[in-house]
Design an enzyme around this catalytic site. Structure first.
Site, short mmCIF file in Angstrom:
data_model
loop_
_atom_site.label_atom_id
_atom_site.label_comp_id
_atom_site.label_asym_id
_atom_site.label_seq_id
_atom_site.Cartn_x
_atom_site.Cartn_y
_atom_site.Cartn_z
N LYS A 49 46.60 35.31 25.56
CA LYS A 49 46.93 35.41 24.17
C LYS A 49 46.70 37.01 23.95
O LYS A 49 47.28 37.59 23.21
CB LYS A 49 46.08 34.71 23.20
CG LYS A 49 46.02 33.19 23.01
CD LYS A 49 44.89 32.67 21.96
CE LYS A 49 44.80 31.38 22.23
NZ LYS A 49 43.71 30.81 21.47
N GLY A 50 45.63 37.44 24.70
CA GLY A 50 45.36 39.04 24.71
C GLY A 50 46.43 40.20 24.76
O GLY A 50 46.14 41.06 23.80
N ASP A 109 40.48 43.06 34.98
CA ASP A 109 39.24 43.26 35.31
C ASP A 109 38.97 42.98 36.86
O ASP A 109 38.87 43.78 37.69
CB ASP A 109 38.71 42.08 34.46
CG ASP A 109 37.05 42.06 34.41
OD1 ASP A 109 36.32 43.16 34.57
OD2 ASP A 109 36.47 41.20 34.13
N VAL A 159 35.00 44.81 26.25
CA VAL A 159 35.76 45.13 25.05
C VAL A 159 36.60 44.06 24.07
O VAL A 159 36.91 43.18 24.76
CB VAL A 159 36.70 46.22 25.45
CG1 VAL A 159 36.24 47.64 25.97
CG2 VAL A 159 37.71 45.81 26.49
P1 IMP Z 1 40.33 38.97 35.66
O1 IMP Z 1 40.83 37.89 36.29
O2 IMP Z 1 38.98 39.02 35.94
O3 IMP Z 1 41.19 40.35 36.08
O4 IMP Z 1 40.53 38.99 34.08
C1 IMP Z 1 41.52 39.08 33.20
C2 IMP Z 1 41.55 38.32 32.05
O5 IMP Z 1 40.08 38.39 31.50
C3 IMP Z 1 42.15 39.42 31.08
O6 IMP Z 1 43.42 38.86 30.89
C4 IMP Z 1 41.23 38.85 29.67
O7 IMP Z 1 41.76 37.77 29.10
C5 IMP Z 1 39.82 38.80 30.04
N1 IMP Z 1 38.79 39.73 30.23
C6 IMP Z 1 38.30 40.66 31.12
N2 IMP Z 1 37.71 41.55 30.73
C7 IMP Z 1 37.69 41.51 29.53
C8 IMP Z 1 37.27 42.38 28.21
O8 IMP Z 1 36.34 43.26 28.44
N3 IMP Z 1 37.13 41.76 27.03
C9 IMP Z 1 38.18 40.73 26.68
N4 IMP Z 1 38.58 39.94 27.68
C10 IMP Z 1 38.53 40.39 28.88
MG MG Z 2 44.43 38.07 29.32
#
Ligand code: IMP
Ligand code: MG
Length: 180
Positions: A49-50, A109, A159
């Site tokens: 949703k982000g 992330d 965040v």
């Molecule tokens: P990744 O797979 O670790 O790169 O995470 C990606 C997903 O984690 C993003 O699309 C976000 O939905 C969530 N996410 C990662 N860091 C944050 C943050 O600081 N705040 C909120 N959601 C996060």
């Molecule tokens: Mg996301």
């Protein structure tokens, strides 16, 4: 007996990126994306949703023909660190074969979610596949993933706001804030 817990927090996040900074950067990204492909339709895939607010502001700042579609995948529960597991919970409505596709993500992330999505989408034969992320936390990366457009590079802080949540809260904030 089943007990459902809903996480609530009353903390007010500290502003990290305000509304003016967001809109100026997003307008610049929109022009950069269009300049890289001046002609033809761009097909935007919003990762729910982000990324929904980022998509809506980005496409309104972008000249020319645009189409949109949505997909959802999750790697997070109510926690603030990645489980490393990615699950596709909503697929696209339309085929992306032969289309110029741009994936729109809120934040990269560890990179696991985006890597997984890019693999799935590339296998469907788009003409091109690019990715735009509003935020990037490079110090957290676990996998090398290609991101063509980055709004802001930030430190390793959790965040919220402007679409991003903590346990489904804070998505409505008009700014990016840090939960301390
Ligand atoms: P990744 O797979 O670790 O790169 O995470 C990606 C997903 O984690 C993003 O699309 C976000 O939905 C969530 N996410 C990662 N860091 C944050 C943050 O600081 N705040 C909120 N959601 C996060
Ligand atoms: Mg996301």
């Amino acid at each position: 007996m089943l007990v459902f817990l809903r996480v609530t927090t009353t903390a007010t996040p500290t502003v990290l990126i305000d509304q003016d900074e967001l809109s100026a950067r997003i307008a610049a990204l929109a022009h950069e994306i269009r300049a890289d492909q001046p002609e033809g339709q761009l097909h935007f895939i919003c990762v729910l949703k982000g990324a929904f607010l980022f998509l809506s502001d980005l496409i309104r700042a972008l000249p020319g023909h645009v189409s949109i579609d949505f997909m959802a995948c999750s790697s997070y529960g109510a926690a603030t660190s990645s489980s490393g597991e990615v699950r596709l919970s909503k697929d696209l409505d339309a085929s992306i074969e032969g289309r110029d596709v741009i994936v729109i993500e809120d934040i990269v992330d560890t990179g696991l979610t985006l890597h997984y999505l890019q693999e799935i989408l590339l296998a469907r034969g788009p003409k091109s596949l690019r990715t735009a992320c509003l935020l990037s936390k490079p110090s957290r990366r676990k996998i090398d993933v290609k991101v063509d457009y980055i709004g802001f590079t930030i430190e390793d802080k959790f965040v919220v706001g402007y679409g991003l949540d903590y346990a489904e809260q804070y998505r409505n904030l008009p700014y990016i804030g840090v939960l301390e």
